[in-house]
Design an enzyme around this catalytic site. Structure first.
Site, short mmCIF file in Angstrom:
data_model
loop_
_atom_site.label_atom_id
_atom_site.label_comp_id
_atom_site.label_asym_id
_atom_site.label_seq_id
_atom_site.Cartn_x
_atom_site.Cartn_y
_atom_site.Cartn_z
N CYS A 1 15.81 -3.38 7.34
CA CYS A 1 15.33 -4.76 7.34
C CYS A 1 16.00 -5.43 6.15
CB CYS A 1 13.81 -4.84 7.20
SG CYS A 1 13.26 -6.56 7.01
N CYS B 1 12.66 -1.13 5.27
CA CYS B 1 12.69 -2.16 4.23
C CYS B 1 13.75 -1.82 3.17
CB CYS B 1 11.32 -2.27 3.56
SG CYS B 1 11.32 -3.26 2.07
N CYS C 1 14.66 -10.78 4.05
CA CYS C 1 14.50 -11.71 2.93
C CYS C 1 15.83 -12.04 2.26
CB CYS C 1 13.51 -11.14 1.92
SG CYS C 1 13.95 -9.50 1.34
N CYS D 1 8.79 -12.48 2.84
CA CYS D 1 8.61 -11.21 3.55
C CYS D 1 7.35 -11.30 4.40
CB CYS D 1 8.46 -10.08 2.55
SG CYS D 1 8.11 -8.51 3.37
N ASP E 1 16.53 -4.96 -11.10
CA ASP E 1 16.51 -4.73 -9.65
C ASP E 1 16.61 -6.01 -8.82
OD1 ASP E 1 13.57 -5.60 -9.23
OD2 ASP E 1 13.43 -4.05 -10.75
N CYS F 1 0.80 -1.23 0.00
CA CYS F 1 0.00 0.00 0.00
C CYS F 1 0.83 1.27 0.00
CB CYS F 1 -0.84 0.08 1.27
SG CYS F 1 -2.15 -1.09 1.36
S1 SF4 Z 1 11.77 -8.90 4.39
FE1 SF4 Z 1 12.67 -7.93 2.54
S2 SF4 Z 1 10.94 -7.09 1.41
FE2 SF4 Z 1 10.21 -7.56 3.48
S3 SF4 Z 1 10.42 -5.64 4.63
FE3 SF4 Z 1 12.32 -6.82 4.95
S4 SF4 Z 1 13.70 -6.14 3.31
FE4 SF4 Z 1 11.65 -5.48 2.76
#
Ligand code: SF4
Length: 497
Positions: free
Chosen positions: A456, A256, A459, A405, A369, A9
């Site tokens: 973060c 993220c 992933c 994720c 990407d 979103c």
């Molecule tokens: S897990 Fe990956 S895609 Fe999800 S918030 Fe963390 S960095 Fe972003």
């Protein structure tokens, strides 16, 4: 990936302190961020009463002659809006409309409108709570859980900030929320990890306060950027500016990382940099890390638009020509429907025009990407080869994705991720490339201008910032490695809730 992966979103909210309509700002703030979700969109405005509008697809173009009708339909001095791609709830047309934000949540004692960007890791726990206490409760979207929790707390406490604080302490996940009180006052808050972006700005004459997922939402109306919300922070708009309150201590910053590689618009600011600047840096890093492939290549091509800034960086660092041989069809935004097997290239052709004569007989370095499932990249490479490319070296800015994720990006199982099962050399073979060159995590992080412990990287490292997500990831990883077949999104099938 030109649109094959989805963010959940984007949000935009505004409050006018000069009495005029806020609708034009909400409308443009959402349109500037339509890349964050295009399954549906909605707005709630306030002029003493709440007025709601929800629809599927992109935020529509409004004809000049219709504008007055929109102003009449959505009157008010305050409003919030949302663009959405669902990662929870149903995906049939009715569920999409039902799950479209913003949501108006009401009890006898409290009423709020809320809109959010994110995903709740412990949504089953919250859902069960409400389903037990209110059997008529019908879950459509995570923001409903936040809204209900808020009004429940508000009815008990009578104070919005303390109610938000309870939410922050009880809910795990990514949530950048904006809302309107029953009197039309604009507020916002961010989870204690700050996983999704959310920023504030003001109109040049200082009479309008606005809150937006990305800075482009502010730029489009000429608003001045004020600040990015801190993790765990609550803000409310007043005539004299934003009031800021740190409700819970930031547990650990975890913005993220994928925003930098793919989601955010290149002209948005994240941290202290514009996203396009970071992407150019990615290109320079790839040149350093994979010099031998660049030496062998004849030309760089980029997959628009996220690959473009990367290609510029790669070109600047190496002097190798960046041939703009892949162009986007500007007005085709919807998914391509593949009707026949011979339409294998429909997903590419309807969105991208690849100029074969510029590729034929050449060894091409392709900037992209990320590789998530690998299916789209496979088709692109196949097409490049049919057009005569002698060699295809993939330069991928986002390090290899090895885990799902939990925070609102559309990759929710181990099984769907090509990188969770294969090493780069194997991936190259599967997708038909001569090499897949992933940027290293260290170089990626350095370019963002943030520290590793401010992002973060769940992933790509398997280390998730929030505890429940980590437990679920560990449990599912083990099951997956032992042959378990995932039958749904990880947070829906995990036994840990
Ligand atoms: S897990 Fe990956 S895609 Fe999800 S918030 Fe963390 S960095 Fe972003």
């Amino acid at each position: 990936m030109y649109g094959s992966l989805k963010e959940e979103c984007g949000v935009f909210g505004a409050q006018q302190f000069n009495g005029s309509s806020v609708f034009p700002y909400i409308y443009w703030g959402l349109r500037a961020q339509n890349h964050r979700g295009h399954q549906s969109h909605g707005m709630i405005t306030y002029d003493g009463d709440f007025h709601t509008y929800k629809a599927l697809d992109l935020v529509p173009k409004i004809k000049k002659a219709d504008f007055q009708n929109w102003l009449r339909k959505l009157p008010g001095f305050a409003a919030i809006g949302n663009i959405r791609y669902t990662t929870s709830g149903g995906t049939d047309e009715q569920s999409l409309i039902n799950g479209t934000q913003p949501f108006l949540v009401e009890t006898e004692k409290a009423k709020l409108a809320v809109s959010f960007n994110g995903n709740l890791v412990n949504h089953f726990k919250l859902r069960n709570q409400f389903e037990e206490s209110a059997p008529q409760f019908c879950y459509e979207c995570d923001v409903e859980l936040i809204g209900r929790k808020l009004v429940m707390e508000l009815a008990k406490k009578g104070d919005l900030a303390s109610s938000v604080k309870s939410c922050m302490n009880e809910i795990e996940g990514a949530f950048s929320v904006i809302g309107l009180t029953r009197n039309g006052e604009l507020f916002g808050f961010k989870d204690p990890y700050g996983i999704k972006p959310l920023c504030c700005g003001n109109s040049p004459d200082d009479t309008i306060r606005a809150v937006s997922s990305e800075t482009v939402g502010l730029n489009i109306s000429g608003f001045e950027y004020d600040f990015e919300l801190e993790p765990g922070e609550f803000i409310s708009a007043t005539k004299d500016g934003f009031v800021r309150e740190q409700l819970v201590p930031c547990k650990r910053r975890a913005l993220c990382a994928f925003e930098f590689a793919y989601f955010a618009r290149p002209d948005s600011r994240l941290g202290n940099k514009f996203v396009y600047e970071v992407r150019e840096e990615f290109g320079r890093n790839l040149a350093k890390e994979y010099g031998e492939f660049i030496k062998d290549a004849d030309v760089i091509i980029s997959l628009p638009e996220t690959g473009d800034d990367v290609a510029l960086g790669l070109h600047e660092a190496t002097g190798l020509r960046w041939e703009r041989a892949v162009r986007r069809h500007r007005y085709v935004t919807e998914r391509a429907f593949i009707l026949l097997p011979e339409e294998r290239y429909a997903t590419i052709d309807r969105k991208l025009n690849i100029l074969g004569s510029k590729i034929s007989g050449k060894k091409v370095a392709v900037t992209e990407d990320s590789i998530v499932r690998g299916d789209t990249t496979t088709v692109v490479i196949e097409k490049l080869r049919r057009m005569g490319a002698k060699k295809v070296y993939m330069f991928i800015t986002f390090p290899r994705i090895i885990g799902p994720c939990f925070y609102g990006i559309d990759m929710a199982t181990y099984g769907e991720l090509i990188g969770s099962r294969h090493r780069p050399e194997e991936i190259a073979e599967i997708i038909g490339a001569d090499a897949v060159n992933y940027q290293s995590i260290g170089a990626f992080v350095k370019s963002t201008g943030l520290r590793k412990d401010e992002l973060c990287l769940g992933c790509i490292t398997g280390k998730y910032p929030t505890p429940l997500a980590q437990k679920m990831a560990d449990e599912m990883r083990e099951k997956f490695e032992n042959g378990y077949k995932e039958t749904g999104r990880i947070y829906e099938v995990s036994s840990i809730i």
